[in-house]
Design an enzyme around this catalytic site. Structure first.
Site, short mmCIF file in Angstrom:
data_model
loop_
_atom_site.label_atom_id
_atom_site.label_comp_id
_atom_site.label_asym_id
_atom_site.label_seq_id
_atom_site.Cartn_x
_atom_site.Cartn_y
_atom_site.Cartn_z
N TRP A 135 0.60 -0.97 0.46
CA TRP A 135 0.10 -0.16 0.26
C TRP A 135 1.02 1.38 0.21
O TRP A 135 -0.03 2.61 -0.19
CB TRP A 135 -1.01 0.16 0.90
CG TRP A 135 -0.15 -0.47 2.49
CD1 TRP A 135 0.18 -1.72 3.25
CD2 TRP A 135 1.12 0.41 3.03
NE1 TRP A 135 0.75 -1.41 3.97
CE2 TRP A 135 1.21 -0.28 3.98
CE3 TRP A 135 1.01 1.96 3.27
CZ2 TRP A 135 1.98 0.11 5.30
CZ3 TRP A 135 2.03 2.79 3.98
CH2 TRP A 135 2.42 1.53 5.17
N ALA B 248 -2.70 -4.28 -1.85
CA ALA B 248 -3.30 -4.36 -0.40
C ALA B 248 -4.05 -3.64 0.03
O ALA B 248 -5.51 -3.38 -1.12
CB ALA B 248 -2.68 -3.29 0.25
N GLY C 51 6.46 -6.29 -0.46
CA GLY C 51 5.90 -7.30 1.15
C GLY C 51 6.88 -7.07 2.21
O GLY C 51 8.35 -6.82 1.85
N GLU D 156 10.46 -8.81 -2.86
CA GLU D 156 11.08 -7.36 -2.98
C GLU D 156 10.75 -6.91 -1.67
O GLU D 156 9.10 -6.39 -1.31
CB GLU D 156 11.14 -5.83 -3.55
CG GLU D 156 11.61 -4.58 -3.13
CD GLU D 156 10.84 -3.97 -2.28
OE1 GLU D 156 11.45 -3.96 -1.61
OE2 GLU D 156 10.24 -3.14 -3.39
N LEU D 157 11.53 -7.29 -0.37
CA LEU D 157 11.43 -6.83 0.97
C LEU D 157 11.22 -6.28 1.94
O LEU D 157 11.20 -4.45 1.13
CB LEU D 157 11.62 -8.78 1.65
CG LEU D 157 11.10 -9.37 0.27
CD1 LEU D 157 11.74 -10.88 1.52
CD2 LEU D 157 10.08 -9.39 -0.17
N CYS E 16 10.82 1.11 1.60
CA CYS E 16 12.02 0.61 2.12
C CYS E 16 12.89 0.97 2.24
O CYS E 16 13.97 0.03 2.22
CB CYS E 16 11.22 -0.99 0.72
SG CYS E 16 9.87 -1.49 1.21
N GLU F 144 13.84 -3.76 11.11
CA GLU F 144 12.85 -2.40 10.64
C GLU F 144 12.06 -1.21 10.83
O GLU F 144 11.38 -2.42 11.24
CB GLU F 144 12.68 -3.34 8.94
CG GLU F 144 11.84 -2.00 8.13
CD GLU F 144 11.39 -2.16 6.85
OE1 GLU F 144 11.62 -1.54 5.46
OE2 GLU F 144 10.81 -3.58 6.42
#
Length: 467
Positions: A144, A170, A220, A242-243, A276, A373
């Site tokens: 989102w 999302a 996510g 892609e985290l 991120c 994170e």
């Protein structure tokens, strides 16, 4: 009221529900797709892809430029919707929407070159052709925080390669997803080429296992990435992840402090801290630490927290109340473990999704703020005595998405960049993504690449033809 909100949110997980995080009012609600609707989408995407892969790249590029034009024409409405639905400032929403145009233009311009078969002559005189072919239907699962860019940067190269994509957005930004789908439809890239579906976790797992889905991609959390990658591997299917990230912002002793300070605040607090690739760990050489800290506090104190639709606002609310609660727990636990709140900016009174822009310091090794994170407006400050110590600290994390190094010695910075365990390193600039270059992480920040030539090739198979 807060507990009541969480009860409501749990109930709404059966739906894709749009809340305004500034007012806490509900904007819209959409039910999760039925089994029959999912079947229709899978069939429509499969059939559309069979025809789409036969179209010329020039035709695909023409449709892509039509999409770019529609985004430009509708960018203000799209931006306002993103601000209402997930709380980022209107200025940042506009930048996100306009950035989507760059991806359309890049692939419309370069896809033909990237996809042109390579012909070579083997040493024995035989002609060998290597060409890229689409995989088929790709399932995309998106977050989102950048409700348009995350979809665009993934979907555009996927479909330019001759695939079709099913988009699962999302659950809290459904209106943004539908608005973008409308533009795909109007540009001629709908009707199975790109399809948006509101599906829950169980349905997604079933879709990954379905024979019609040939690959999947997810942006996510680490938990979601692990689940998707496991399911894809079970069925021997390609996946790209892609985290999260805990990007280091390394300030060496010879850095241009004016340049650093011109970028330090936006690097962390962009998108209300929910990015991120936002810089999260500020690793500063002791020689500059005191001056840097004083100037950092002065700059953060200038931030205006408030209504994200107002032009003067720098920081809006977090996207959901549960995200605020999660961040508060992380900071609270970090303080219990020995970290200190060096500075905290006041936020509007009353129940809201606002979390105060915060600077943490004296963070113990192994504490929450050290190892996890922090997805929100919280900056973790570390002081080191050498470049070697800075690199060691930068790498002492399970994440590896992006990094930045600030120094006037570019030659030295290039040597240090090689030592950093990260998908991308920026020298004297803030970490960012660009449609023309590959983007992705290492370690628990994921695998595979989006954008650039790599992003197009990720969802193509390589065929070699010998004559």
């Amino acid at each position: 009221m807060l507990c009541g909100y969480f009860v409501l949110y749990t109930l709404y997980m059966q739906y894709f529900t749009s809340f305004n995080p500034y007012t806490l009012s509900q904007l819209a609600e959409y039910p999760v797709a039925t089994a029959a609707e999912l079947e229709q989408v899978l069939n429509r995407s499969t059939n559309a892809q069979r025809h789409w892969k036969q179209t010329s790249i020039r035709h695909r590029s023409e449709l892509m430029m039509q999409l770019a034009g529609l985004i430009q024409t509708n960018h203000e409405e799209l931006a306002t919707l993103a601000t209402l639905e997930m709380g980022k400032t209107l200025a940042e929403s506009k930048l996100e929407v306009l950035k989507c145009i760059t991806a359309c233009e890049y692939y419309a311009t370069h896809a033909e070159r990237i996809l042109t078969p390579a012909v070579t002559i083997h040493s024995d005189g035989r002609e060998v052709t290597t060409q890229l072919e689409p995989l088929g239907v790709v399932l995309g699962i998106f977050p989102w925080n950048f409700p348009y860019w995350q979809i665009i940067r993934s979907a555009i190269p996927v479909i330019m390669g001759g695939n079709s994509m099913i988009v699962k957005p999302a659950a809290n930004t459904p209106q943004c997803a539908l608005a973008l789908q409308s533009l795909f439809d109007k540009s001629g890239l709908g009707n199975g080429i790109v399809e948006t579906i509101f599906a829950d976790e169980n349905q997604i797992a079933d879709m990954i296992g379905d024979f019609r889905i040939k690959a999947c991609t997810l942006t996510g959390s680490e938990k979601a990435g692990s689940a998707v990658a496991s399911q894809a591997a079970r069925y021997i299917k390609k996946s790209v992840l892609e985290l999260g990230g805990s990007d280091p912002f390394i300030v060496l002793e010879d850095a241009d402090l004016d340049l650093v300070m011109a970028n330090a605040v936006s690097a962390r607090f962009q998108n209300n801290g929910q990015s991120c690739i936002a810089s999260k760990r500020y690793i500063v050489h002791k020689a500059l630490a005191e001056t840097f800290t004083q100037r950092l506090i002065a700059e953060v104190s200038k931030l205006i927290v408030g209504d994200p639709l107002e032009a003067e606002t720098n920081i809006g609310p977090l996207a959901r109340l549960d995200l605020k609660e999660r961040l508060a727990q992380q900071v609270g636990q970090s303080v219990k473990e020995g970290a200190q709140v060096l500075f905290q900016l006041p936020v509007p009174d009353g129940e809201s999704c606002f979390y105060p822009p915060t600077i943490l310091s004296y963070i113990p090794k192994g504490s929450i703020a050290y190892r996890e994170e922090l997805f929100g407006p919280v900056l973790a400050l570390f002081v080191v005595h050498s470049a070697e110590e800075a690199i060691e600290l930068a790498n002492d994390t399970e994440f590896g998405l992006g990094a930045s190094i600030w120094t006037q010695n570019v030659k030295r910075a290039k040597e240090l960049a090689i030592k950093i365990e990260s998908g991308q390193v920026f020298i004297n600039a803030v970490t960012r993504s660009n449609a023309a270059f590959p983007f992705g992480g290492v370690k628990k920040s994921g695998f595979g690449r989006e954008m650039g030539e790599c992003g197009l090739k990720e969802f193509c198979s390589v065929k070699t033809i010998w004559v």
